[in-house]
Design an enzyme around this catalytic site. Structure first.
Site, PDB file in Angstrom:
ATOM      1  N   MET A  49      34.476  35.773  49.672  1.00 12.59           N
ATOM      2  CA  MET A  49      34.487  36.206  51.065  1.00 12.59           C
ATOM      3  C   MET A  49      33.200  36.960  51.395  1.00 12.59           C
ATOM      4  O   MET A  49      33.104  37.631  52.431  1.00 12.59           O
ATOM      5  CB  MET A  49      35.711  37.079  51.358  1.00 12.59           C
ATOM      6  CG  MET A  49      37.014  36.306  51.143  1.00 12.59           C
ATOM      7  SD  MET A  49      38.392  36.971  52.072  1.00 12.59           S
ATOM      8  CE  MET A  49      38.537  38.590  51.377  1.00 12.59           C
ATOM      9  N   HIS A  99      30.883  39.277  41.731  1.00  8.24           N
ATOM     10  CA  HIS A  99      30.685  37.894  42.188  1.00  8.24           C
ATOM     11  C   HIS A  99      29.565  37.237  41.371  1.00  8.24           C
ATOM     12  O   HIS A  99      29.683  36.080  40.945  1.00  8.24           O
ATOM     13  CB  HIS A  99      30.268  37.870  43.665  1.00  8.24           C
ATOM     14  CG  HIS A  99      31.310  38.374  44.616  1.00  8.24           C
ATOM     15  ND1 HIS A  99      31.125  39.499  45.377  1.00  8.24           N
ATOM     16  CD2 HIS A  99      32.534  37.898  44.946  1.00  8.24           C
ATOM     17  CE1 HIS A  99      32.188  39.698  46.150  1.00  8.24           C
ATOM     18  NE2 HIS A  99      33.060  38.748  45.902  1.00  8.24           N
ATOM     19  N   GLY A 126      38.073  35.419  39.592  1.00  7.61           N
ATOM     20  CA  GLY A 126      38.086  36.677  38.857  1.00  7.61           C
ATOM     21  C   GLY A 126      39.493  37.134  38.503  1.00  7.61           C
ATOM     22  O   GLY A 126      40.430  36.973  39.288  1.00  7.61           O
ATOM     23  N   GLU A 127      39.619  37.743  37.333  1.00  2.42           N
ATOM     24  CA  GLU A 127      40.909  38.314  36.918  1.00  2.42           C
ATOM     25  C   GLU A 127      41.219  39.600  37.682  1.00  2.42           C
ATOM     26  O   GLU A 127      42.317  40.128  37.583  1.00  2.42           O
ATOM     27  CB  GLU A 127      40.904  38.583  35.408  1.00  2.42           C
ATOM     28  CG  GLU A 127      40.964  37.303  34.606  1.00  2.42           C
ATOM     29  CD  GLU A 127      40.778  37.504  33.113  1.00  2.42           C
ATOM     30  OE1 GLU A 127      40.588  38.654  32.675  1.00  2.42           O
ATOM     31  OE2 GLU A 127      40.799  36.488  32.391  1.00  2.42           O
ATOM     32  N   SER A 156      34.178  44.299  47.341  1.00  2.00           N
ATOM     33  CA  SER A 156      33.424  44.424  48.597  1.00  2.00           C
ATOM     34  C   SER A 156      33.945  45.608  49.396  1.00  2.00           C
ATOM     35  O   SER A 156      33.201  46.276  50.115  1.00  2.00           O
ATOM     36  CB  SER A 156      33.561  43.146  49.425  1.00  2.00           C
ATOM     37  OG  SER A 156      33.197  42.036  48.650  1.00  2.00           O
ATOM     38  N   ARG A 157      35.244  45.873  49.271  1.00  2.00           N
ATOM     39  CA  ARG A 157      35.859  46.959  50.054  1.00  2.00           C
ATOM     40  C   ARG A 157      35.385  48.341  49.585  1.00  2.00           C
ATOM     41  O   ARG A 157      35.529  49.307  50.329  1.00  2.00           O
ATOM     42  CB  ARG A 157      37.379  46.875  49.982  1.00  2.00           C
ATOM     43  CG  ARG A 157      37.949  45.686  50.750  1.00  2.00           C
ATOM     44  CD  ARG A 157      39.471  45.709  50.756  1.00  2.00           C
ATOM     45  NE  ARG A 157      40.031  44.717  51.666  1.00  2.00           N
ATOM     46  CZ  ARG A 157      40.486  43.517  51.277  1.00  2.00           C
ATOM     47  NH1 ARG A 157      40.452  43.172  50.005  1.00  2.00           N
ATOM     48  NH2 ARG A 157      40.972  42.662  52.177  1.00  2.00           N
TER      49      ARG A 157
HETATM   50  P1  AMP Z   1      36.416  37.975  47.162  1.00  2.00           P
HETATM   51  O1  AMP Z   1      35.053  37.835  47.733  1.00  2.00           O
HETATM   52  O2  AMP Z   1      36.898  39.387  47.064  1.00  2.00           O
HETATM   53  O3  AMP Z   1      37.415  37.029  47.772  1.00  2.00           O
HETATM   54  O4  AMP Z   1      36.294  37.525  45.636  1.00  2.00           O
HETATM   55  C1  AMP Z   1      35.771  36.275  45.293  1.00  2.00           C
HETATM   56  C2  AMP Z   1      36.014  36.055  43.814  1.00  2.00           C
HETATM   57  O5  AMP Z   1      35.375  37.085  43.074  1.00  2.00           O
HETATM   58  C3  AMP Z   1      37.496  36.109  43.427  1.00  2.00           C
HETATM   59  O6  AMP Z   1      37.759  35.119  42.439  1.00  2.00           O
HETATM   60  C4  AMP Z   1      37.650  37.493  42.874  1.00  2.00           C
HETATM   61  O7  AMP Z   1      38.692  37.616  41.939  1.00  2.00           O
HETATM   62  C5  AMP Z   1      36.306  37.679  42.202  1.00  2.00           C
HETATM   63  N1  AMP Z   1      35.996  39.097  42.032  1.00  2.00           N
HETATM   64  C6  AMP Z   1      35.896  40.045  43.002  1.00  2.00           C
HETATM   65  N2  AMP Z   1      35.625  41.236  42.465  1.00  2.00           N
HETATM   66  C7  AMP Z   1      35.562  41.058  41.120  1.00  2.00           C
HETATM   67  C8  AMP Z   1      35.327  41.912  40.007  1.00  2.00           C
HETATM   68  N3  AMP Z   1      35.097  43.203  40.148  1.00  2.00           N
HETATM   69  N4  AMP Z   1      35.334  41.362  38.770  1.00  2.00           N
HETATM   70  C9  AMP Z   1      35.573  40.038  38.600  1.00  2.00           C
HETATM   71  N5  AMP Z   1      35.797  39.183  39.603  1.00  2.00           N
HETATM   72  C10 AMP Z   1      35.796  39.680  40.846  1.00  2.00           C
END
Ligand code: AMP
Length: 274
Positions: A21, A28, A138-139, A177-178
């Site tokens: 996102m 990321h 991501g986990e 991101s938050r």
């Molecule tokens: P998002 O942009 O938050 O939708 O995340 C995109 C991808 O990045 C998703 O698969 C998340 O699980 C992964 N992700 C976000 N933050 C982390 C983190 N700190 N460690 C590992 N993966 C992450």
């Protein structure tokens, strides 16, 4: 996007895909580096998906900065960035969604009704458009990863799903991101997430195997910090996400906590044999 993917395939090249996102951080980028090792070309998507946000959630305030994201992606060898337009992706009359029965009922699904329905729908759409061989998740979003693995199996997507460990700041806060929206005080307080998880692992090592006790300890610890509101703290089976009462095998401890208006999640696999 699909045309670009087809061209790569015609050249005999494989594709890996990292959906995001945006407002990218090292978490990321770590997923992207993982993805680069699994295929010839790598696609990143950036799309803040409206259908996975409920009423009153932070869709409008979710951090966005495409220029900054592009600059970061330029430095690490990404081959394509897909940024669909909201009205192209959800045109007038859009009316089809993907659902799953069991996994979405747990953890974040308890308070974020419809979140996983929106998430699965967007991921399926992105999979169809990008048509990758491999996708990395991501986990940090453990439940999301479990749901996507199930969806890919159940709906016969020919895509290998790779899970990547949580990437943390030096002080232990899981990157998100938050986090950029936290005040300095909230940023300090947010460390109670990783501390609570580590405390639980320590208690387990000291032979406290009762999930209810570990959860109570974590709740008390987090509540002792100002400006915190617990959404949930659970200890569950990592495959089914069903609650566990006795930690006699590896268990997922997962939590969601509000720091003011900012909701953060974190998790850790608790291992009784550590
Ligand atoms: P998002 O942009 O938050 O939708 O995340 C995109 C991808 O990045 C998703 O698969 C998340 O699980 C992964 N992700 C976000 N933050 C982390 C983190 N700190 N460690 C590992 N993966 C992450």
């Amino acid at each position: 996007m699909t045309h670009w993917s087809d061209c790569q395939r015609k050249k005999g090249l494989s594709l890996s895909f990292v959906p995001t996102m945006g407002f990218l951080h090292q978490g990321h980028l770590s997923l992207i580096k993982e993805g680069l090792g699994h295929a010839d070309k790598l696609v990143v998507s950036i799309f803040v998906n409206p259908t996975q946000f409920g009423p009153g959630e932070d869709f409008d305030t979710y951090p966005r900065d495409l220029e900054r994201d592009f600059n970061l992606l330029r430095t690490i060898g990404v081959d394509a960035v897909f940024t669909p337009d909201q009205s192209d992706f959800y045109p007038q009359g859009f009316d089809t969604f993907i659902n799953q029965e069991k996994l979405p009922q747990h953890l974040c699904g308890m308070s974020r009704t419809g979140h996983f329905k929106g998430m699965m729908t967007i991921v399926a759409k992105l999979f169809n458009v990008v048509n990758p061989d491999v996708a990395v998740f991501g986990e940090k979003d453990f439940q999301q990863l479990a749901i996507i693995r199930r969806m890919v199996k159940d709906l016969n997507f020919n895509i290998r799903i790779i899970g990547h460990p949580i990437v943390r700041e030096a002080d232990g806060l899981a990157m998100s991101s938050r986090n950029s929206r936290l005040t300095p005080d909230q940023r300090k307080t947010a460390l109670c997430l990783i501390s609570a998880l580590e405390k639980a692992q320590n208690s387990l090592q000291n032979k406290e195997y009762r999930a209810a006790v570990l959860i109570r300890e974590a709740e008390a610890f987090i509540c002792s910090h100002p400006d915190t509101g617990i959404d949930y703290i659970k200890i569950c089976d990592p495959d089914t996400l069903n609650d566990m009462t006795e930690i006699d095998r590896p268990a997922l401890m997962a939590m969601a906590v509000n720091f003011g208006a900012i909701r953060l999640i974190d998790n850790m696999l608790l291992n009784p044999n550590k």
